[in-house]
Design a protein around this motif. Structure first.
Motif, PDB file in Angstrom:
ATOM      1  N   GLN A  32      13.842  -6.563  -2.949  1.00 33.24           N
ATOM      2  CA  GLN A  32      13.470  -5.158  -3.013  1.00 33.24           C
ATOM      3  C   GLN A  32      12.874  -4.742  -1.669  1.00 33.24           C
ATOM      4  N   ARG A  33      13.149  -3.495  -1.308  1.00 35.85           N
ATOM      5  CA  ARG A  33      12.619  -2.968  -0.057  1.00 35.85           C
ATOM      6  C   ARG A  33      12.539  -1.456  -0.169  1.00 35.85           C
ATOM      7  N   VAL A  34      11.487  -0.878   0.337  1.00 37.83           N
ATOM      8  CA  VAL A  34      11.356   0.577   0.367  1.00 37.83           C
ATOM      9  C   VAL A  34      12.189   1.079   1.542  1.00 37.83           C
ATOM     10  N   ASP A  35      13.182   1.917   1.258  1.00 37.91           N
ATOM     11  CA  ASP A  35      14.040   2.440   2.320  1.00 37.91           C
ATOM     12  C   ASP A  35      13.423   3.637   3.040  1.00 37.91           C
ATOM     13  N   SER A  36      12.848   4.541   2.263  1.00 41.66           N
ATOM     14  CA  SER A  36      12.301   5.757   2.863  1.00 41.66           C
ATOM     15  C   SER A  36      10.980   6.070   2.182  1.00 41.66           C
ATOM     16  N   LEU A  37       9.912   5.954   2.917  1.00 43.52           N
ATOM     17  CA  LEU A  37       8.579   6.179   2.375  1.00 43.52           C
ATOM     18  C   LEU A  37       8.259   7.671   2.420  1.00 43.52           C
ATOM     19  N   PRO A  38       7.928   8.287   1.277  1.00 47.86           N
ATOM     20  CA  PRO A  38       7.575   9.711   1.276  1.00 47.86           C
ATOM     21  C   PRO A  38       6.348   9.979   2.151  1.00 47.86           C
ATOM     22  N   GLN A  39       6.343  11.132   2.773  1.00 47.40           N
ATOM     23  CA  GLN A  39       5.247  11.501   3.678  1.00 47.40           C
ATOM     24  C   GLN A  39       3.917  11.487   2.931  1.00 47.40           C
ATOM     25  N   GLY A  40       2.919  10.883   3.546  1.00 42.70           N
ATOM     26  CA  GLY A  40       1.589  10.827   2.950  1.00 42.70           C
ATOM     27  C   GLY A  40       1.362   9.611   2.068  1.00 42.70           C
ATOM     28  N   TRP A  41       2.370   8.790   1.879  1.00 40.64           N
ATOM     29  CA  TRP A  41       2.250   7.609   1.031  1.00 40.64           C
ATOM     30  C   TRP A  41       2.320   6.347   1.872  1.00 40.64           C
ATOM     31  N   SER A  42       1.665   5.307   1.380  1.00 42.34           N
ATOM     32  CA  SER A  42       1.831   3.972   1.951  1.00 42.34           C
ATOM     33  C   SER A  42       2.320   3.072   0.820  1.00 42.34           C
ATOM     34  N   SER A  43       2.756   1.896   1.153  1.00 47.22           N
ATOM     35  CA  SER A  43       3.282   1.011   0.101  1.00 47.22           C
ATOM     36  C   SER A  43       2.807  -0.409   0.313  1.00 47.22           C
ATOM     37  N   TRP A  44       2.779  -1.146  -0.748  1.00 47.85           N
ATOM     38  CA  TRP A  44       2.524  -2.570  -0.709  1.00 47.85           C
ATOM     39  C   TRP A  44       3.109  -3.170  -1.973  1.00 47.85           C
ATOM     40  N   SER A  45       3.296  -4.452  -2.007  1.00 47.17           N
ATOM     41  CA  SER A  45       3.845  -5.103  -3.201  1.00 47.17           C
ATOM     42  C   SER A  45       3.055  -6.367  -3.492  1.00 47.17           C
ATOM     43  N   ARG A  46       3.130  -6.778  -4.724  1.00 41.67           N
ATOM     44  CA  ARG A  46       2.504  -8.035  -5.137  1.00 41.67           C
ATOM     45  C   ARG A  46       3.525  -8.807  -5.958  1.00 41.67           C
ATOM     46  N   ALA A  47       3.866  -9.977  -5.495  1.00 45.18           N
ATOM     47  CA  ALA A  47       4.781 -10.854  -6.223  1.00 45.18           C
ATOM     48  C   ALA A  47       4.037 -11.480  -7.399  1.00 45.18           C
ATOM     49  N   PRO A  48       4.761 -11.929  -8.439  1.00 42.47           N
ATOM     50  CA  PRO A  48       4.090 -12.606  -9.553  1.00 42.47           C
ATOM     51  C   PRO A  48       3.230 -13.786  -9.104  1.00 42.47           C
ATOM     52  N   SER A  49       3.567 -14.372  -7.953  1.00 45.61           N
ATOM     53  CA  SER A  49       2.786 -15.502  -7.442  1.00 45.61           C
ATOM     54  C   SER A  49       1.472 -15.040  -6.822  1.00 45.61           C
ATOM     55  N   GLY A  50       1.305 -13.697  -6.645  1.00 45.23           N
ATOM     56  CA  GLY A  50       0.088 -13.165  -6.059  1.00 45.23           C
ATOM     57  C   GLY A  50       0.229 -12.803  -4.597  1.00 45.23           C
ATOM     58  N   GLN A  51       1.326 -13.204  -3.960  1.00 45.51           N
ATOM     59  CA  GLN A  51       1.551 -12.897  -2.552  1.00 45.51           C
ATOM     60  C   GLN A  51       1.764 -11.391  -2.390  1.00 45.51           C
ATOM     61  N   THR A  52       1.118 -10.803  -1.382  1.00 47.81           N
ATOM     62  CA  THR A  52       1.258  -9.374  -1.141  1.00 47.81           C
ATOM     63  C   THR A  52       1.996  -9.138   0.163  1.00 47.81           C
ATOM     64  N   GLY A  53       2.543  -7.930   0.298  1.00 48.76           N
ATOM     65  CA  GLY A  53       3.272  -7.599   1.511  1.00 48.76           C
ATOM     66  C   GLY A  53       3.553  -6.120   1.583  1.00 48.76           C
ATOM     67  N   ASP A  54       4.170  -5.696   2.654  1.00 53.14           N
ATOM     68  CA  ASP A  54       4.547  -4.307   2.881  1.00 53.14           C
ATOM     69  C   ASP A  54       6.044  -4.176   2.648  1.00 53.14           C
ATOM     70  N   PRO A  55       6.481  -3.608   1.504  1.00 53.54           N
ATOM     71  CA  PRO A  55       7.911  -3.550   1.196  1.00 53.54           C
ATOM     72  C   PRO A  55       8.694  -2.592   2.089  1.00 53.54           C
ATOM     73  N   SER A  56       8.019  -1.804   2.947  1.00 58.80           N
ATOM     74  CA  SER A  56       8.767  -0.956   3.859  1.00 58.80           C
ATOM     75  C   SER A  56       9.179  -1.729   5.107  1.00 58.80           C
ATOM     76  N   SER A  57       8.525  -2.849   5.373  1.00 57.34           N
ATOM     77  CA  SER A  57       8.867  -3.626   6.564  1.00 57.34           C
ATOM     78  C   SER A  57       9.427  -5.003   6.226  1.00 57.34           C
ATOM     79  N   GLN A  58       9.324  -5.421   4.968  1.00 59.42           N
ATOM     80  CA  GLN A  58       9.882  -6.716   4.577  1.00 59.42           C
ATOM     81  C   GLN A  58      10.454  -6.617   3.175  1.00 59.42           C
ATOM     82  N   GLU A  59      11.379  -7.504   2.891  1.00 65.07           N
ATOM     83  CA  GLU A  59      11.952  -7.554   1.553  1.00 65.07           C
ATOM     84  C   GLU A  59      11.095  -8.473   0.699  1.00 65.07           C
ATOM     85  N   THR A  60      10.865  -8.069  -0.532  1.00 64.53           N
ATOM     86  CA  THR A  60      10.152  -8.926  -1.464  1.00 64.53           C
ATOM     87  C   THR A  60      11.151  -9.406  -2.509  1.00 64.53           C
TER      88      THR A  60
END
Length: 157
Positions: A32-60
């Motif tokens: 999964q990856r965020v292709d286009s982030l709406p203005q004014g929003w930021s994103s992050w993801s959390r895998a079931p393992s607990g690992q977090t990341g930025d889905p706009s710059s990396q695939e989770t």
């Protein structure tokens, strides 16, 4: 004894024969990856393992479970394919019984396909069914979930 053997042979020849069994993979790993982030929003993801990341710059990677199976008359990816509802539809009562059935005998020359669908996605894994299949039943086993499609065609007479 000969009568019994003959009767057994006749009954076996007249009964439906299992022609095909398909077992949907119980889950799929998807990226999964965020292709286009709406203005004014930021994103992050959390895998079931607990690992977090930025889905706009990396695939989770996410694991999604099998949800159900659909049958199609024709290649599912083509616009003219027909999605065939099971007998009685997709009602909750049938899912509670852990099975759905399709009668495919009305279109003996049609090529049918099975598609395994995966939860909260549009992803389908597709496989052609053998020619001549007359009836298919999807069986859901446990909370795994495990899903198998069992199809038959008339026995030889």
């Amino acid at each position: 004894m000969r009568k019994f053997a003959f009767l057994l042979m006749v009954l076996t020849a007249m009964s439906p024969a299992l022609a095909f069994e398909l077992n949907c993979p119980s889950s799929l790993s998807i990226k999964q990856r965020v292709d286009s982030l709406p203005q004014g929003w930021s994103s992050w993801s959390r895998a079931p393992s607990g690992q977090t990341g930025d889905p706009s710059s990396q695939e989770t990677v996410a694991k999604i479970p099998v949800d159900r199976v659909e049958l199609y008359a024709g290649v599912p990816s083509e616009a003219n394919a027909d999605d065939l509802p099971p007998l009685g539809g997709y009602g909750d009562g049938d899912r509670a019984k852990h099975r759905y059935s399709w009668d495919l005998s009305k279109e003996p020359n049609q090529q049918f396909y099975a598609a395994c669908l995966y939860g909260h996605s549009d992803i389908r894994l597709v496989q052609a069914l053998p020619q001549g299949v007359k009836k298919c039943t999807a069986v859901y086993i446990g909370n795994g979930p495990q899903l198998s499609l069992r199809c038959d065609k008339p026995g030889k007479r």
